[in-house]
Design a protein around this motif. Structure first.
Motif, mmCIF file in Angstrom:
data_model
loop_
_atom_site.group_PDB
_atom_site.id
_atom_site.type_symbol
_atom_site.label_atom_id
_atom_site.label_comp_id
_atom_site.label_asym_id
_atom_site.label_seq_id
_atom_site.Cartn_x
_atom_site.Cartn_y
_atom_site.Cartn_z
ATOM 1 N N ILE B 117 0.843 -1.208 0.000
ATOM 2 C CA ILE B 117 0.000 0.000 0.000
ATOM 3 C C ILE B 117 0.876 1.254 0.000
ATOM 4 N N ILE B 123 0.047 5.914 -0.524
ATOM 5 C CA ILE B 123 -0.628 6.569 0.596
ATOM 6 C C ILE B 123 0.436 6.825 1.657
ATOM 7 N N PRO B 124 0.452 8.022 2.274
ATOM 8 C CA PRO B 124 1.484 8.314 3.267
ATOM 9 C C PRO B 124 1.539 7.233 4.343
ATOM 10 N N ILE B 126 2.200 7.149 7.523
ATOM 11 C CA ILE B 126 1.527 7.397 8.805
ATOM 12 C C ILE B 126 0.069 7.019 8.692
ATOM 13 N N PHE B 127 -0.550 7.428 7.600
ATOM 14 C CA PHE B 127 -1.975 7.158 7.471
ATOM 15 C C PHE B 127 -2.229 5.694 7.152
ATOM 16 N N THR B 128 -1.416 5.117 6.269
ATOM 17 C CA THR B 128 -1.590 3.707 5.925
ATOM 18 C C THR B 128 -1.556 2.846 7.177
ATOM 19 N N LEU B 130 -1.787 3.766 10.314
ATOM 20 C CA LEU B 130 -2.850 4.139 11.248
ATOM 21 C C LEU B 130 -4.133 3.385 10.903
ATOM 22 N N ALA B 131 -4.430 3.291 9.608
ATOM 23 C CA ALA B 131 -5.655 2.622 9.173
ATOM 24 C C ALA B 131 -5.489 1.108 9.194
ATOM 25 N N PRO B 134 -6.103 -1.169 12.965
ATOM 26 C CA PRO B 134 -7.386 -1.799 13.292
ATOM 27 C C PRO B 134 -7.777 -2.888 12.297
ATOM 28 N N VAL B 135 -7.353 -2.744 11.047
ATOM 29 C CA VAL B 135 -7.689 -3.777 10.066
ATOM 30 C C VAL B 135 -7.027 -5.096 10.476
ATOM 31 N N PHE B 137 -5.921 -5.996 13.453
ATOM 32 C CA PHE B 137 -6.504 -6.524 14.680
ATOM 33 C C PHE B 137 -7.909 -7.067 14.423
ATOM 34 N N GLY B 138 -8.655 -6.413 13.524
ATOM 35 C CA GLY B 138 -9.999 -6.888 13.197
ATOM 36 C C GLY B 138 -9.982 -8.228 12.486
#
Lengths: 703, 332
Positions: B117, B123-124, B126-128, B130-131, B134-135, B137-138
């Motif tokens: 990704i 995609i920066p 930090i944001f990748t 960060l998002a 939870p993915v 862990f989910g």
């Protein structure tokens, strides 16, 4: 004309392909991806969970959006300036605690409590702002640390006042209404938030401070070098961010009337998600209130929807994460490719069949009459597109450098800068009071008084309703003439291209130009004629109710009646010129001088009837290799007002006067300008009236 | 520039952030030794080292991406999901070695996805990450396991040794930390891959134009970080005799990031190395240990930690000022 030709002509006449590029280049299409995501989210979750659109669902959503949206706008402010604020969750908790403590524990009046809370928010923001703006700490780390700091303070204070907050009851009707009453089905908080959002929208998009913020985020070094106080701007974004968070916290406190250990916990992540989802770029320079709100609504609807569907927390976080990554991926692609898309779709050639040249006449036979032209100010001027001669015989010309030059009669040895205007100066003419009215590329219509005072006459006309791009600004004023009643008629060659891109307008040969009338009597500016193909030279006829104008790429001279019984009528006077006409001006014998800036060629004439060929060329071939009109060789012709060509004057070798774009007759001489020349030409006209001068002839002798 | 920095580093540590933090660590150490009678016992020092070795190892993994101008906030989620799944497979009857292998495959896959990704979707980071946290862990929580707490398998001897054993009087946990530090040091200093990471962190565009395979490097960085995280998870499992998946909800990953940055590895990439991570780890470790002995509340500890960190950041900026002409665009 064959049937296929007719089909092609009709197709290019009625299908508005130029609008694709124009729509894409609008700023608001930048929001296309987030907006589509918003519509999709609404459709999907509205279907799954119809209760969302019920009166109660909307009321609930509106309440949440007012808080969340304010937070998103707060973070957007900081992010546009190139920073980030991770401490907003903690500041939010601290502010909610402040307002509740002030009201419930200390019983302060509401305005005092609100001001106190805003002050706390501003103070927290100021800590971030001073550290990041003035001390130049890194925003991400600094706010990560202040996040922990403010949170610790919150957690230390909270146990001491928690019970008092629950027990206390503020006796403020406004406070109760803020939390629980509604107006037209929506909570009061929503209207407050809406007003704040609109104010910020105007500040960010239409005011100097807002532009400073975007400039700092877009290019910090350039902003600094341009004289913006970068440190102050950055510091202030954090202060305002803190105040906005405080406002959101007040609305939150009014709605819930309590705070807990989890207030504001993890809030920075969801707000950051909303802001980035809306299309604000991490790193600065790009962002808006609209983006922040779109992102907030998407995030709120998704989290609420998933919660109501009974999806367990971790799975809903998983779905959110995947959707976010997808949306951001699309947005990154969009940002990266939007300009390419605009570049490849903006140029939209049209069909134009030029009339064949008149081969029966020998009037265009090349000669060397212009060879003996004298030069004025050789090397002193660059790009005199047009020249003018005043009543005393002094010669004026424009220049590429935005200056008006003057050579004094009688020998034109003495040279001076008459006035500095600042934009490439094109057409110029004297009005009744000897003011020099000038068309300035990129700036509009200006006037220089005999006292050398530069006055802006107009730079804006009425916006046409059918145009996608904003055509109210005048960006390529080209030539002008002044009617006997004082009205100035001037041509704007193209509304789709700026001065530098005039060759691209030729490739397009669409009716992009217009004729505009400025009326000095009431200061109004009005577009009188639209969709002309590069209207260029203009000259008013002595009847006082019509003018002649050249359409350069259409190779023709037209007559337009702006008054009288024929008002509004346009008639082609002379069609099928062998070259591209530039300026047109009066001659002493009642006829008109027309300058042909370049001659037509059969290849380009053919290409003009093949729009798809030209479109392919603009997409596949580098601009340097496009097929362009020849503007090296031109000539001056003299025509009658009825369109009869009387004579042509050439300089085959182009030795003394390489190109012609304009000429003005004065006392038996023709003064010649050329947009790529470094001189003004002066040519003796055989047999012309040696006393005739244009201002005297047109305006009468000066009393 | 680099030459100048080398001479600067050679003169002494005092003018870099690393030096400041090292001096602060010494000061803290001395202060605690004087104030707290129990502080300077060898038992406490070893306990201190052990407690920070986990943080230190995570920071080592993080430093790999941070030097390459990235960041990986998924580390803790990856660690939890990989190890918990391996433990669950073992508890369901699979041999521990095999389960570990599958867990390793899983975390590599996570690293691969994150890397793809960042590298290809652009995609920066930090944001990748960060998002993606939870993915990841989910994916783990309802689909691979459902319980929070998982006990370590009892019959695996080496796992017990890793957690509680010692070699030559040094706890194995610390030895593993040292080993990881050495390996990453060797990779960063002496392999083409390591030098490429520095080049990329310094100036990605220039690195790309020079012909470095930017995207493959980015992807392998994130896979390596995920594997380091997996190893740390194993150490946690061993030394606690179990693992709790709620670890993913803590702010551990921010502590890791702060260790990295406090040690002097800038988030803008291209600077620093293993030594910086060790300095950062020692600092945070000393601070935590002292405050634990002082028996401060968690909130007070947080407040003190953040104030000290802020002071370190300010000191760094005062010593190495940045201004409008030199700061990089988009450097947050």
């Amino acid at each position: 004309m064959s049937a296929t030709d007719t089909l092609v002509r009709l197709r290019y006449r009625f299908l508005p392909d130029h609008m694709v590029g124009e729509i894409l280049s609008k700023r608001w299409t930048d929001n296309a991806i987030p907006f589509t995501a918003l519509v999709l989210t609404l459709a999907i979750f509205g279907n799954i969970n119809p209760g969302m659109f019920s009166a109660f669902g909307l009321y609930d959503l509106a309440g949440q959006i007012s808080e969340f949206g304010l937070l998103a706008i707060a973070l957007t402010l900081v992010m546009i300036s190139g920073g980030i604020d991770l401490s907003i969750g903690s500041v939010f908790a601290l502010c909610a605690l402040t307002v509740l403590t002030a009201l419930n524990v200390y019983g302060l009046p509401l305005p005092v409590a609100v001001l106190l809370t805003l002050a706390v928010g501003a103070f927290c923001g100021a800590i971030n702002g001073v550290l990041i703006g003035y001390m130049r700490l890194r925003a991400f780390l600094t706010t990560l640390v202040t996040l922990v700091m403010f949170r610790s303070i919150y957690e230390m204070i909270l146990p001491k006042v928690a019970t008092d907050i629950v027990l206390g009851m503020p006796d403020s009707v406004v406070w109760d209404n803020l939390g629980f009453s509604s107006f037209l089905g929506l909570p009061y908080a929503f209207y407050i938030a809406a007003v704040i959002a609109i104010v910020w929208h105007i500040v960010l998009s239409r005011s100097r401070p807002g532009w400073h913020i975007a400039a700092v985020g877009g290019a910090r070094r350039s902003a600094h070098n341009a004289g913006i106080n970068v440190r102050l701007v950055i510091c202030l974004t954090y202060v305002f961010c803190g105040m906005m968070v405080a406002a959101a916290a007040i609305l939150f406190a009014a709605r819930l009337t309590s705070v807990g250990t989890d207030t504001g916990l993890g809030m920075e992540i969801s707000v950051l998600t909303a802001v980035i989802l809306g299309g604000t770029t991490l790193g600065g320079g790009r962002g808006s209130v609209a983006k922040a709100l779109i992102g907030s609504v998407i995030v709120l609807i998704m989290t609420n929807g998933l919660l109501q569907m009974g999806v367990i927390g971790t799975v809903s976080a998983l779905i959110l994460g995947v959707v976010l990554l997808l949306a951001v991926w699309l947005d990154v692609r969009w940002v990266k490719n939007r300009q390419k898309l605009i570049d490849s779709s903006y140029v939209s050639p049209a069909y134009i069949q030029l009339k064949d040249e008149d081969t029966n006449t020998s009037v265009y036979t090349e000669n060397d009459k212009l060879r003996n032209v004298e030069t004025i100010g050789l090397g002193q001027v660059e790009g005199p597109e047009d020249v003018a001669v005043d009543r005393h015989g002094n010669v004026y010309s424009g220049s590429r450098h935005g200056e008006i030059h003057r050579w004094l009669a009688p020998d034109f040895k003495e040279h001076e800068i008459f006035a500095h205007i600042g934009g490439g100066t094109f057409g110029m003419n004297f009005d009744k009071d000897d003011n020099l009215v000038v068309c300035v590329g990129g700036m509009g219509l200006y006037m220089v008084t005999p006292e050398r005072e530069v006055v802006k006459l107009t730079d804006e006309t009425n916006r046409s309703w059918t145009s996608v791009i904003d055509d109210s600004r005048i960006q390529l004023a080209d030539d002008l003439d002044i009617a006997p009643d004082g009205r100035v008629f001037f041509s704007e060659a193209s509304i789709r291209y700026t001065v530098h891109d005039w060759p691209v307008d030729m490739i397009e040969s669409r009716g992009n130009g217009r004729i505009i009338c400025y009326d000095p009597r009431d200061g109004s500016t009005k577009t009188v004629l639209r969709n002309r193909i590069f209207p260029n030279g203009i000259v008013c006829l002595p009847d006082g109710e019509s003018l002649l104008f050249n359409e350069t790429w259409a190779c023709r001279v037209c007559r337009y009646w702006f008054d009288g019984p024929n008002k509004g009528k346009v008639e082609v006077v002379l069609d099928g010129l062998p070259g591209y006409p530039d300026n047109i001006n009066r001659a002493s014998d009642g006829n008109y001088w027309v300058c042909l800036v370049g001659m037509r060629g059969p290849a380009l004439d053919l290409a003009m009837t093949r729009p798809s060929f030209r479109r392919r060329m603009t997409r596949r071939v580098a601009p340097a290799n496009w097929i362009y009109p020849n503007i090296n060789t031109g000539c001056i012709i003299k025509i009658t007002a009825e369109g009869e060509v009387l004579e042509s004057i050439w300089d085959k070798g182009g030795v003394n006067h390489p190109m012609v774009t304009s000429c003005k007759e004065h006392e038996g001489h023709l003064y010649i300008g050329g947009v790529s020349n470094n001189r003004v030409g002066r040519w003796k006209i055989e047999g012309a009236d040696p006393t005739w001068s244009s201002p005297v002839d047109y305006w009468g002798p000066k009393s | 520039m680099s030459e100048k920095e080398k001479t600067k580093g050679g003169k002494g540590l005092s003018f870099s952030q690393e030096g400041i933090v090292f001096l602060l660590t010494l000061a803290l150490f001395v202060a605690f030794s004087i104030i707290l009678p129990n502080f300077l016992t060898s038992g406490n020092v070893i306990a201190l080292m052990r407690s920070v070795s986990i943080l230190g190892m995570l920071a080592l993994g993080m430093s790999l991406v941070v030097i390459g101008r990235g960041v990986d906030l998924t580390m803790v989620a990856t660690l939890v999901v990989g190890v918990v799944w391996a433990v669950k497979l073992t508890n369901d009857g699979m041999p521990f070695g095999e389960a570990l292998f599958y867990g390793g495959l899983l975390v590599s896959a996570f690293g691969l996805i994150v890397g793809l990704i960042v590298a290809f979707a652009e995609i920066p980071p930090i944001f990748t990450t960060l998002a993606m946290a939870p993915v990841i862990f989910g994916i783990g929580n309802p689909f691979l396991f459902k319980q929070d707490t998982h006990n370590a398998p009892r019959n695996v001897e080496w796992l017990g040794d890793l957690g509680f054993g010692a070699t030559l009087g040094i706890p194995n946990t610390i030895l593993v930390f040292g080993l990881v530090a050495l390996v990453i040091h060797l990779i960063l200093r002496y392999t083409r891959f390591g030098r490429s990471i520095y080049a990329m962190g310094d100036n990605p565009l220039a690195a790309r134009m020079t012909g470095l395979p930017l995207r493959p490097i980015i992807v392998s960085q994130y896979i390596m970080t995920a594997l380091v995280a997996y190893l740390v998870g194993l150490v946690i499992l061993a030394s606690n005799s179990g693992i709790n998946s709620r670890l993913a909800y803590t702010t551990l990953v921010y502590d890791v990031l702060l260790v990295v940055v406090l040690g002097g590895i800038g988030l803008s990439g291209g600077r620093g190395g293993v030594r910086n991570v060790i300095v950062g780890t020692l600092f945070v470790g000393t601070l935590l240990s002292g405050m634990t002995i002082l028996n401060l509340s968690l909130t007070a500890q947080n407040l003190i930690k953040s104030v000290v960190m802020m002071l370190a950041l300010i000191a760094d900026t005062l010593v190495n000022p940045r201004d409008e002409q030199t700061s990089q665009q988009g450097d947050i």
